[in-house]
Design an enzyme around this catalytic site. Structure first.
Site, short mmCIF file in Angstrom:
data_model
loop_
_atom_site.label_atom_id
_atom_site.label_comp_id
_atom_site.label_asym_id
_atom_site.label_seq_id
_atom_site.Cartn_x
_atom_site.Cartn_y
_atom_site.Cartn_z
N ASN A 66 0.87 -1.19 0.00
CA ASN A 66 0.00 0.00 0.00
C ASN A 66 0.90 1.23 0.00
OD1 ASN A 66 -1.82 2.03 0.47
ND2 ASN A 66 -2.27 1.45 2.59
N LYS A 71 0.04 4.20 -0.23
CA LYS A 71 -0.65 5.40 0.29
C LYS A 71 -0.42 6.55 -0.70
CE LYS A 71 0.21 3.57 4.84
NZ LYS A 71 0.05 3.74 6.27
N HIS A 120 -9.50 0.69 5.16
CA HIS A 120 -8.21 1.00 5.80
C HIS A 120 -8.47 2.00 6.93
CE1 HIS A 120 -4.16 2.50 6.42
NE2 HIS A 120 -3.73 1.41 5.83
N GLU A 180 -6.96 4.53 7.86
CA GLU A 180 -6.80 5.94 7.49
C GLU A 180 -8.05 6.47 6.78
OE1 GLU A 180 -3.03 5.71 5.42
OE2 GLU A 180 -2.09 5.05 7.29
N GLU A 182 -5.07 -5.12 10.74
CA GLU A 182 -4.11 -4.02 10.87
C GLU A 182 -4.35 -3.26 12.18
OE1 GLU A 182 -2.27 -2.88 6.88
OE2 GLU A 182 -3.95 -1.57 7.24
N GLY A 213 2.57 2.34 10.68
CA GLY A 213 3.47 3.47 10.50
C GLY A 213 4.18 3.91 11.77
N SER A 216 3.74 -2.09 10.29
CA SER A 216 5.19 -2.03 10.45
C SER A 216 5.90 -3.35 10.10
CB SER A 216 5.56 -1.56 11.86
OG SER A 216 5.06 -0.25 12.08
C1 PEP Z 1 -0.71 0.21 6.11
O1 PEP Z 1 -0.88 1.42 6.07
O2 PEP Z 1 -1.53 -0.56 5.59
C2 PEP Z 1 0.48 -0.29 6.81
C3 PEP Z 1 0.48 -1.52 7.22
O3 PEP Z 1 1.49 0.61 7.01
P1 PEP Z 1 2.95 0.31 7.63
O4 PEP Z 1 3.45 -0.97 7.01
O5 PEP Z 1 3.78 1.48 7.22
O6 PEP Z 1 2.77 0.18 9.09
#
Ligand code: PEP
Length: 248
Positions: free
Chosen positions: A13, A15, A92, A94, A164, A170, A209
């Site tokens: 992803n 983003k 997601h 976000e 998630e 992040g 992460s």
């Molecule tokens: C995400 O935004 O789906 C995600 C898992 O981000 P990150 O790997 O940066 O934590």
């Protein structure tokens, strides 16, 4: 014990990150390895969707819950399909937090995606406060059940789930393999109460992460079928090592 019937997925992803040169760098990196044992899905920002060469599957990061019409700035599921998308990330955190996407909005998007023959990657996950309050499983069940109510459990055979935890996105703070496995097992059991065959077959990705350095341990958990990768999907070398960590 590893499950051989569920083909792993590693989805990147981007983003609102990346640029045209990154497409080539990523494709060059992926081309150096045999990745036939998994599905690699890249979810770049919309304008880049048509610029990939076909080495990986493509996914969008969002779509409208409407079919078309007066919705300036929105993109319909049918348009994503026309542009070569196979997957779409829905729900997601976000989008849920920053764009007021309730469980009901997410559920109606999942329905529209399926109608357009796209595979939704349905994201669920909790804040640290919810985890600490002891309501983790009830919260996740509610996120899943809103979609079950909209499309029926049988349609989950066409979905991919992504767990998630928001506190791990992040932040550099990854869920431990045991924490990830506990939730993935819960999600599978929750679906099994409604349809055990679908629960056994559905792919559940972990996101939060994930990096080349922790992917193998996370992906080795019995109910973890790959990852949804944010930050590390922008680093072609690290992303490749995450792909290589997927179960064979
Ligand atoms: C995400 O935004 O789906 C995600 C898992 O981000 P990150 O790997 O940066 O934590």
């Amino acid at each position: 014990m590893q499950n051989s019937t569920r083909k792993p997925i590693v989805a990147g992803n981007w983003k609102m990150n990346g640029n045209k040169p990154l497409i080539q760098l990523l494709e060059d990196s992926l081309a150096t390895a045999d990745l036939a044992h998994l599905e690699v899905v890249i979810c770049p920002p919309f304008p880049y969707l048509g610029m990939f060469g076909g080495l990986n599957a493509l996914g969008a990061q969002n779509m409208s819950q409407f079919d078309g019409g007066a919705h300036t700035g929105e993109i319909a599921a049918s348009m994503l399909k026309e542009c070569g998308c196979q997957y779409v990330i829905l729900g997601h955190s976000e989008r849920r937090a920053g764009h007021a996407e309730t469980n009901d909005v997410v559920a109606s998007k999942v329905k529209k995606a399926l109608e357009a023959d796209l595979t939704p990657i349905l994201c669920v996950g909790e804040t640290e406060e919810i985890r600490d309050s002891g309501n983790l499983f009830a919260f996740l069940a509610e996120q899943i059940d809103a979609v079950v109510q909209e499309i029926g459990v049988n349609e989950f055979s066409k979905l991919v789930l992504a767990y998630e935890p928001i506190w791990a996105i992040g932040t550099g703070k990854t869920a431990s393999p045991a924490q990830a496995q506990e939730v993935h097992h819960f999600l599978r059991e929750h679906l099994a109460k409604k349809n055990s065959d679908i629960a056994e077959k559905i792919r559940i990705l972990y996101g939060g992460s994930v990096k080349g350095s922790n992917a193998k341990e996370l992906f080795s958990q019995q109910d973890v079928d790959g990852g949804l990768i944010g930050g590390a999907s922008l680093d072609p070398e690290d992303f490749l090592s995450i792909c290589l960590a997927a179960k064979q």
